[in-house]
Design a protein around this motif. Sequence first.
Motif, PDB file in Angstrom:
ATOM      1  N   THR A 205     -29.525  15.562  26.566  1.00 18.33           N
ATOM      2  CA  THR A 205     -28.069  15.644  26.493  1.00 18.33           C
ATOM      3  C   THR A 205     -27.648  16.014  25.084  1.00 18.33           C
ATOM      4  N   THR A 206     -28.367  15.498  24.121  1.00 16.77           N
ATOM      5  CA  THR A 206     -27.982  15.652  22.726  1.00 16.77           C
ATOM      6  C   THR A 206     -27.943  17.118  22.296  1.00 16.77           C
ATOM      7  N   LEU A 366     -26.342  25.880  26.071  1.00 12.84           N
ATOM      8  CA  LEU A 366     -25.777  24.992  25.060  1.00 12.84           C
ATOM      9  C   LEU A 366     -26.079  25.514  23.664  1.00 12.84           C
ATOM     10  N   GLU A 379     -17.549  16.991  10.885  1.00 15.02           N
ATOM     11  CA  GLU A 379     -16.765  15.965  11.581  1.00 15.02           C
ATOM     12  C   GLU A 379     -15.287  16.324  11.558  1.00 15.02           C
ATOM     13  N   ASP A 387      -8.042  18.190  18.211  1.00 13.48           N
ATOM     14  CA  ASP A 387      -6.626  17.851  18.042  1.00 13.48           C
ATOM     15  C   ASP A 387      -5.740  19.071  18.307  1.00 13.48           C
ATOM     16  N   ILE A 391      -9.057  24.225  22.888  1.00 15.11           N
ATOM     17  CA  ILE A 391     -10.366  24.059  23.525  1.00 15.11           C
ATOM     18  C   ILE A 391     -10.832  22.631  23.250  1.00 15.11           C
ATOM     19  N   HIS A 392     -11.911  22.237  23.897  1.00 16.95           N
ATOM     20  CA  HIS A 392     -12.444  20.890  23.688  1.00 16.95           C
ATOM     21  C   HIS A 392     -13.954  20.955  23.483  1.00 16.95           C
ATOM     22  N   THR A 394     -17.538  18.491  22.327  1.00 20.44           N
ATOM     23  CA  THR A 394     -18.057  17.168  21.984  1.00 20.44           C
ATOM     24  C   THR A 394     -19.132  17.296  20.905  1.00 20.44           C
ATOM     25  N   PRO A 395     -19.216  16.310  20.047  1.00 19.23           N
ATOM     26  CA  PRO A 395     -20.194  16.348  18.958  1.00 19.23           C
ATOM     27  C   PRO A 395     -21.427  15.525  19.310  1.00 19.23           C
ATOM     28  N   SER A 396     -22.419  15.596  18.475  1.00 20.92           N
ATOM     29  CA  SER A 396     -23.529  14.662  18.559  1.00 20.92           C
ATOM     30  C   SER A 396     -24.150  14.507  17.175  1.00 20.92           C
ATOM     31  N   LYS A 397     -25.147  13.657  17.109  1.00 19.77           N
ATOM     32  CA  LYS A 397     -25.808  13.377  15.844  1.00 19.77           C
ATOM     33  C   LYS A 397     -27.278  13.130  16.153  1.00 19.77           C
ATOM     34  N   PHE A 402     -24.962  15.558  11.869  1.00 24.06           N
ATOM     35  CA  PHE A 402     -23.842  15.679  12.806  1.00 24.06           C
ATOM     36  C   PHE A 402     -23.658  17.142  13.173  1.00 24.06           C
ATOM     37  N   ARG A 405     -21.313  20.645  19.891  1.00 22.90           N
ATOM     38  CA  ARG A 405     -22.036  21.144  21.068  1.00 22.90           C
ATOM     39  C   ARG A 405     -21.107  22.046  21.872  1.00 22.90           C
ATOM     40  N   PHE A 406     -21.499  23.294  22.017  1.00 24.32           N
ATOM     41  CA  PHE A 406     -20.690  24.250  22.768  1.00 24.32           C
ATOM     42  C   PHE A 406     -21.452  24.602  24.039  1.00 24.32           C
ATOM     43  N   ALA A 407     -20.996  24.059  25.173  1.00 30.55           N
ATOM     44  CA  ALA A 407     -21.716  24.273  26.437  1.00 30.55           C
ATOM     45  C   ALA A 407     -20.934  25.228  27.323  1.00 30.55           C
TER      46      ALA A 407
END
Lengths: 439, 439
Positions: A205-206, A366, A379, A387, A391-392, A394-397, A402, A405-407
């Motif tokens: 997933t990461t 991904l 970050e 904000d 578009i939306h 999600t990040p990961s680490k 850090f 993630r662009f899926a």
Amino acid sequence: MPPKWRYGWEILPHSAHSPDLAPSDFHLFGPLKRHLGGMAFETEDDLISELRNWFDNLDVDFFRVSNPAGTELEVVMMDWLGKMLQLPKEFLFSESDKGGGIIQSSSSESGLMALLCARTQIIAKLREDNSELTKGQIIDKLVAYCSEEAHSCIERSALIGLVTIRILQTDENGSISGATLEAAVKEDIAKGLIPFYMGACVGTTTRCTFDNLKEIGPLCVTYNIWLHVDAAYAGSACICPEFRYLLDGVEYAKSLAINPHKWLQVNHDSTCMWVKDKELIEGAYHIDYYILRHKSQGQKMPDYRHWQIPFGRRFRSLKLWFVLRSFGVSGLQAQLRKDISLAKMFEKLVRSDPRFEIVAEVVLGLVCFRLKGDNSQSELLNKLVNDDRRIHITPSKVKDTFFLRFAICAKSTQETDVTFAWKVIEEMADKIFPRETEL
Amino acid sequence: MPPKWRYGWEILPHSAHSPDLAPSDFHLFGPLKRHLGGMAFETEDDLISELRNWFDNLDVDFFRVSNPAGTELEVVMMDWLGKMLQLPKEFLFSESDKGGGIIQSSSSESGLMALLCARTQIIAKLREDNSELTKGQIIDKLVAYCSEEAHSCIERSALIGLVTIRILQTDENGSISGATLEAAVKEDIAKGLIPFYMGACVGTTTRCTFDNLKEIGPLCVTYNIWLHVDAAYAGSACICPEFRYLLDGVEYAKSLAINPHKWLQVNHDSTCMWVKDKELIEGAYHIDYYILRHKSQGQKMPDYRHWQIPFGRRFRSLKLWFVLRSFGVSGLQAQLRKDISLAKMFEKLVRSDPRFEIVAEVVLGLVCFRLKGDNSQSELLNKLVNDDRRIHITPSKVKDTFFLRFAICAKSTQETDVTFAWKVIEEMADKIFPRETEL
């Protein structure tokens, strides 16, 4: 028969109980709610929508006799998809005596069921050798393994299963190697512990990295460890011959799950799980309940209620059936390849901007990327992008780095969406590092 | 705004993520599949069907920020239904700091979650007193309880939870009394075991009998036993004031589940579960997973993924919303009363035939009956009726007495269905005992 009936007519007569039973004739708690008899459909779409709604909500499919079509279509769909994935024949109903598949609600449930079955099996085995052992004495010694980049559900399944889980460090490719697993297993055995379960990831997933199944697999066989392969996201891509290598080593696994609702155009929930020995899953928590005894018990068709956590179940195979028949294998492959090529295109855009770097090899759809330098800038970028709300992301680490993630996995995503997203990302990056700034 | 939009418009703008995000703008594994924007609906029914399909399949509702409307409508629906059931305010989001509800996939999952939470709590407590204790030493001593007439899922949840379950014998009313529970608890404590969980039934699956919550409840408080009330079927009836007494004593429970998909006109799956202390369920298997961190974490709205076994979830609250708004409380009460009066009518028909006897008091919509005499005749009757295929009936057995279960819960069931069913049953009984035979 008009073409609009072509989907409905083959399945309807074999749906709940009998074609002649109306909801009011079925005297069980939980009625059949939606009755198709006498309903008119203007278009095929209406029919499909209604059928899907109807079947999807049938609530009496907890064993085969209560809805033969529900169980039997699921059996067939699991074999269809298994063949599309070129799974070893040990996983298929039609090509083995013991294998088969089920549609679960989620990878979490699949992984939990796999871990629970592995636990039941090891407890039984250890007690066979020493009947004095209590289940408590055994579970205090059991160890499960997974990658630090695995989905949190694997760790959670161990908490629920009340066994210790050891989180293994990935190598530079984000992968768990055979050497890493073997070192941990040997160490744990030396401590008197009992390794029994490995939750391996094909597509973490990461950052969509891949545990080395070809190395891990034989070790699991050697050390009698149940290998469960979680290919929730990446598994879908393996219907394309050029990506099938990602599942190489799955022949060593005892169970496998992929989520067609992630990347095979099927609506949630649709997690397909296969096992090599259905007796281990059917027998793990089997209770012979009087109300549910029926004359087909023990026959070849599975009673899926034993394979899952819930008791009742919906007619989820129909979603898969519609999708496989509507898209066809080549249509689904085309969608996957479209998404992957768009991801490569996005990767190129990222690499073209010297402020950015790519974090992991882009194998499928991904792209993991970040602003070079401190985490704090990436970050901030993530915050600005989300904000902004166009578009939306999600990040990961991983290992304190850090990244974003662009899926790409929506049927409707096109080149223009990717360039649009990149435009938004660059715009936000400009607020952090104006483009003229040399980094 | 035309009336056909009246359902859709209030919820749509608050659905997944933001009203402005198209599926292609949302870059997560698992896309939004069905996009309403630009779709035209000819009729309100089309819209509802489409909306329900759409919402029901939304696959990104694992935490609140990914679909605010999904979580928030569920919170509101659980309170609506909780108020309809006159639940103690400790179970409601809006009237307590700690209580609240969730829609689970099944009673099995609800009961399992309750047992797991109870297990986590008792393990933590015992380790607080003695940090040397291993989880294995503790689970070897834990004991759960349920009625011999309970659904098999309670026993199964104990197997999964790896704790001992003690199946208690019911009294002449099919009920577990306080005395029965207390005797078992005292005996187990004397053996050095640790009672920690009671799965009580309000409406057993076997014959719709009722454990004595008013007696059991205070004992569970005294002995620090987690009382979970499984009111899967009968709970729905408690929205009628004249049946609310069946839940008396629920104020002692820590959790409660009912299945609106059984008897409140809601499609499967829809199991409503309430807890008095949401921290116990949220905290039991909480993993702080980086990808899922979000800025609303820890705020008042729940992250439902911690409350359940699966990770992803569908927008099930919408089904409840449609039903509650379409029928209204009085409409649902009318359905329940219709079914119960039909059951009483069926009971009268059974009692009018001297060959038959009633097995348990008919309180709600289930009539348990049998041919007088040996089990073998009733077994044959059951076989003849189901093989005949005009109606379908499931049997059960309690304390070696075999009987048939006639449940009425379909919206469409009318008097003519009951008389038709009785005609079929009498016809089949004639093959076993011709009517002229005096018994």
